[in-house]
Design a protein around this motif. Structure first.
Motif, PDB file in Angstrom:
ATOM      1  N   THR A 124      28.742  63.173  14.488  1.00  0.00           N
ATOM      2  CA  THR A 124      28.251  63.740  13.232  1.00  0.00           C
ATOM      3  C   THR A 124      28.400  65.262  13.323  1.00  0.00           C
ATOM      4  N   GLN A 125      28.125  65.944  12.237  1.00  0.00           N
ATOM      5  CA  GLN A 125      28.219  67.399  12.239  1.00  0.00           C
ATOM      6  C   GLN A 125      27.220  68.010  13.222  1.00  0.00           C
ATOM      7  N   GLN A 126      26.106  67.327  13.452  1.00  0.00           N
ATOM      8  CA  GLN A 126      25.080  67.837  14.357  1.00  0.00           C
ATOM      9  C   GLN A 126      25.297  67.375  15.804  1.00  0.00           C
ATOM     10  N   ARG A 127      25.912  66.199  15.966  1.00  0.00           N
ATOM     11  CA  ARG A 127      26.090  65.629  17.309  1.00  0.00           C
ATOM     12  C   ARG A 127      27.536  65.135  17.429  1.00  0.00           C
ATOM     13  N   PHE A 128      28.387  65.980  18.016  1.00  0.00           N
ATOM     14  CA  PHE A 128      29.808  65.638  18.068  1.00  0.00           C
ATOM     15  C   PHE A 128      30.453  65.945  19.413  1.00  0.00           C
ATOM     16  N   LYS A 129      29.710  66.517  20.338  1.00  0.00           N
ATOM     17  CA  LYS A 129      30.313  66.980  21.580  1.00  0.00           C
ATOM     18  C   LYS A 129      30.468  65.842  22.601  1.00  0.00           C
ATOM     19  N   ILE A 130      31.446  66.021  23.475  1.00  0.00           N
ATOM     20  CA  ILE A 130      31.687  65.101  24.583  1.00  0.00           C
ATOM     21  C   ILE A 130      31.549  65.909  25.858  1.00  0.00           C
ATOM     22  N   MET A 131      30.625  65.507  26.725  1.00  0.00           N
ATOM     23  CA  MET A 131      30.336  66.251  27.944  1.00  0.00           C
ATOM     24  C   MET A 131      31.015  65.580  29.135  1.00  0.00           C
ATOM     25  N   LEU A 132      31.761  66.376  29.913  1.00  0.00           N
ATOM     26  CA  LEU A 132      32.454  65.895  31.097  1.00  0.00           C
ATOM     27  C   LEU A 132      32.090  66.775  32.292  1.00  0.00           C
ATOM     28  N   GLU A 133      32.340  66.253  33.495  1.00  0.00           N
ATOM     29  CA  GLU A 133      32.209  67.122  34.670  1.00  0.00           C
ATOM     30  C   GLU A 133      33.369  68.090  34.699  1.00  0.00           C
ATOM     31  N   ALA A 134      33.207  69.218  35.365  1.00  0.00           N
ATOM     32  CA  ALA A 134      34.291  70.165  35.520  1.00  0.00           C
ATOM     33  C   ALA A 134      35.432  69.500  36.277  1.00  0.00           C
ATOM     34  N   ASP A 185      21.256  67.623  22.617  1.00  0.00           N
ATOM     35  CA  ASP A 185      21.042  67.301  21.208  1.00  0.00           C
ATOM     36  C   ASP A 185      22.337  67.364  20.396  1.00  0.00           C
ATOM     37  N   GLN A 186      23.345  68.019  20.929  1.00  0.00           N
ATOM     38  CA  GLN A 186      24.645  68.095  20.249  1.00  0.00           C
ATOM     39  C   GLN A 186      25.694  67.174  20.878  1.00  0.00           C
ATOM     40  N   VAL A 187      25.328  66.479  21.939  1.00  0.00           N
ATOM     41  CA  VAL A 187      26.272  65.655  22.686  1.00  0.00           C
ATOM     42  C   VAL A 187      26.222  64.215  22.191  1.00  0.00           C
ATOM     43  N   ALA A 188      27.364  63.693  21.802  1.00  0.00           N
ATOM     44  CA  ALA A 188      27.448  62.295  21.380  1.00  0.00           C
ATOM     45  C   ALA A 188      27.693  61.370  22.573  1.00  0.00           C
ATOM     46  N   VAL A 189      28.597  61.788  23.469  1.00  0.00           N
ATOM     47  CA  VAL A 189      28.969  60.957  24.622  1.00  0.00           C
ATOM     48  C   VAL A 189      29.023  61.822  25.875  1.00  0.00           C
ATOM     49  N   VAL A 190      28.414  61.315  26.938  1.00  0.00           N
ATOM     50  CA  VAL A 190      28.615  61.876  28.272  1.00  0.00           C
ATOM     51  C   VAL A 190      29.661  61.003  28.946  1.00  0.00           C
ATOM     52  N   LEU A 191      30.822  61.587  29.236  1.00  0.00           N
ATOM     53  CA  LEU A 191      31.928  60.878  29.884  1.00  0.00           C
ATOM     54  C   LEU A 191      32.049  61.438  31.293  1.00  0.00           C
ATOM     55  N   LEU A 192      31.624  60.642  32.270  1.00  0.00           N
ATOM     56  CA  LEU A 192      31.472  61.147  33.630  1.00  0.00           C
ATOM     57  C   LEU A 192      32.145  60.205  34.618  1.00  0.00           C
ATOM     58  N   ALA A 193      32.931  60.753  35.531  1.00  0.00           N
ATOM     59  CA  ALA A 193      33.478  59.946  36.619  1.00  0.00           C
ATOM     60  C   ALA A 193      32.360  59.579  37.578  1.00  0.00           C
ATOM     61  N   ALA A 194      32.443  58.396  38.156  1.00  0.00           N
ATOM     62  CA  ALA A 194      31.499  58.046  39.215  1.00  0.00           C
ATOM     63  C   ALA A 194      31.848  58.814  40.487  1.00  0.00           C
TER      64      ALA A 194
END
Length: 425
Positions: A124-134, A185-194
């Protein structure tokens, strides 16, 4: 870890003689050095696992069934092609810590990631980010950026990386949680490697999932460098979805069919948008060819097409070995092998990128070295196979199904010989 060792080859031989898993090495084809005709010491299971000797017969058996049965092979025992995955799903579930209904075998990893993101990335406009590890595996970054762009967002604004502290290479769990709490609050998905592909760091997934859910985020795990390498508990960690390949530690062959996980709590969420295909239809009515699409419950409902049987046959051969060996025993041996490698190599003035704490790493060890390609080529000329990630990382992974203590000793001996030749020790 209390592991006392000696640096002589006799010790390595003694450890191999006492190893209850040593016989599994005989089930694999070891690459042969052209110059000597001798087996090489192979440390690239993080990139491509070795071939189980039973793969050839498993694939030939399906070729013979195709030759003699034709289309009837879809419904003729043993292992009818139409239901070929049925007895493989429990074996895959063992490796990822899931219920059989939560896993499926299909496609390639990035294809599966896009299919799951179609359902779980609902920006959404408020929650659209995808968070990844560096420094995530590049395909994850590419997929995430393209998903954001597909939904009309600026990829540079949508992709958020969790970075190490200045001067550090590894991520601290407390820093990951702090950034997620601050920006969640702005993150839609946390995409993280195990397990991170470059450093080999094994992330503490459970607290990240707990906080992500509290912040309203979905969590997707990339288990490509973790399955068959470290113990996973996708169900108990409460991960929403996960993807992986089977050609690394699982030894199912180059470009092998991949797998994915969808948590049981989503099993009957038929309202989730998704891209569908014939194989995601309920299996009991699939071949009635109904006009109305009825999704299969569980991970099966995200399948698209029927299965690549020859690739599945290779996967079957390897999964049988994992089932016999048991992941707990493999993990214990992996930790002993890596601890031994670190002990033998510690005196060579190397910059280790992988965590030293056993709980924070799997079988992969990564070092930052100058001219890693030259080093890898030199080791290969001495029968030791490792790999490089530019510009300065040398990666080496032990796979306890086929690596031995003598392999580790040979790696350390060759590396030490090179540093002595350069006058670096």
């Amino acid at each position: 870890m209390d592991f006392r060792f000696r640096a002589d080859e006799t010790f390595a031989r003694e450890q191999d003689q006492a190893d209850e898993l040593a016989s599994f090495r005989e089930h694999f084809c070891l690459p042969i050095a052209p110059s000597t005709g001798q087996p090489q010491h192979y440390f690239c299971g993080h990139s491509l696992g070795l071939q189980p000797k039973t793969v050839r017969q498993a694939v030939l058996a399906e070729l013979d069934r195709w030759a003699s049965l034709g289309v009837a092979g879809h419904f003729t025992p043993p292992h009818p092609w139409a239901d070929y995955a049925a007895d493989l799903l429990p074996l895959v579930a063992e490796l990822v810590g899931a219920q059989p209904e939560e896993v499926a075998i299909a496609n390639g990893l990035t294809v599966n990631l896009h299919l799951l993101m179609a359902s779980f990335y609902r920006p959404t406009q408020q929650r659209f980010k995808i968070m990844l590890e560096a420094r995530p595996f590049p395909s994850d970054r590419y997929a995430a950026a393209s998903q954001a762009a597909f939904h009309g967002f600026n990829a540079q604004e949508a992709i958020v990386e969790i970075r190490p502290r200045p001067g550090e290479d590894l991520l601290r769990t407390e820093d990951m949680l702090e950034q997620l709490d601050r920006e969640g609050d702005q993150v839609a998905v946390v995409l993280l490697a195990a397990v991170n592909y470059a450093t080999g760091q094994f992330f503490d997934i459970a607290p990240i999932v707990e906080l992500a859910h509290a912040k309203g985020c979905v969590v997707c795990v990339d288990a490509a460098h973790a399955i068959g390498n470290v113990p996973l508990a996708l169900h108990d960690w409460n991960v929403d979805c996960a993807v992986w390949c089977h050609y690394k530690y699982v030894n199912a062959g180059p470009g092998a069919v991949a797998g994915f996980f969808v948590h049981a709590r989503h099993a009957r969420r038929f309202d989730l948008p998704r891209l569908v295909g014939w194989w995601g239809h309920r299996s009991d009515t699939r071949f009635l060819m109904p006009d109305t699409y009825e999704l299969a419950p569980g991970a099966a409902g995200w399948q698209l097409s029927n299965l690549p049987i020859l690739s599945m046959a290779a996967l079957r051969a390897s999964l049988d070995l994992f089932h016999q060996a048991k992941m707990a025993r493999l993990r214990a041996k992996s930790l002993r092998l890596t601890e031994y490698a670190l002990a033998l190599l510690d005196g060579l003035n190397l910059q280790l990128l992988t965590p030293r704490a056993p709980a924070l790493r799997g079988g992969q060890l990564s070092w930052r070295v100058p001219e890693p390609r030259r080093l890898a080529n030199w080791l290969q000329s001495h029968g030791v196979i490792v790999d490089v990630r530019e510009p300065d990382i040398l990666r080496c992974a032990v796979a306890p199904l086929y690596n031995s203590f003598q392999d580790i000793w040979r790696l350390a001996t060759a590396w030490r010989a090179l540093t002595t030749e350069r006058g670096e020790s």
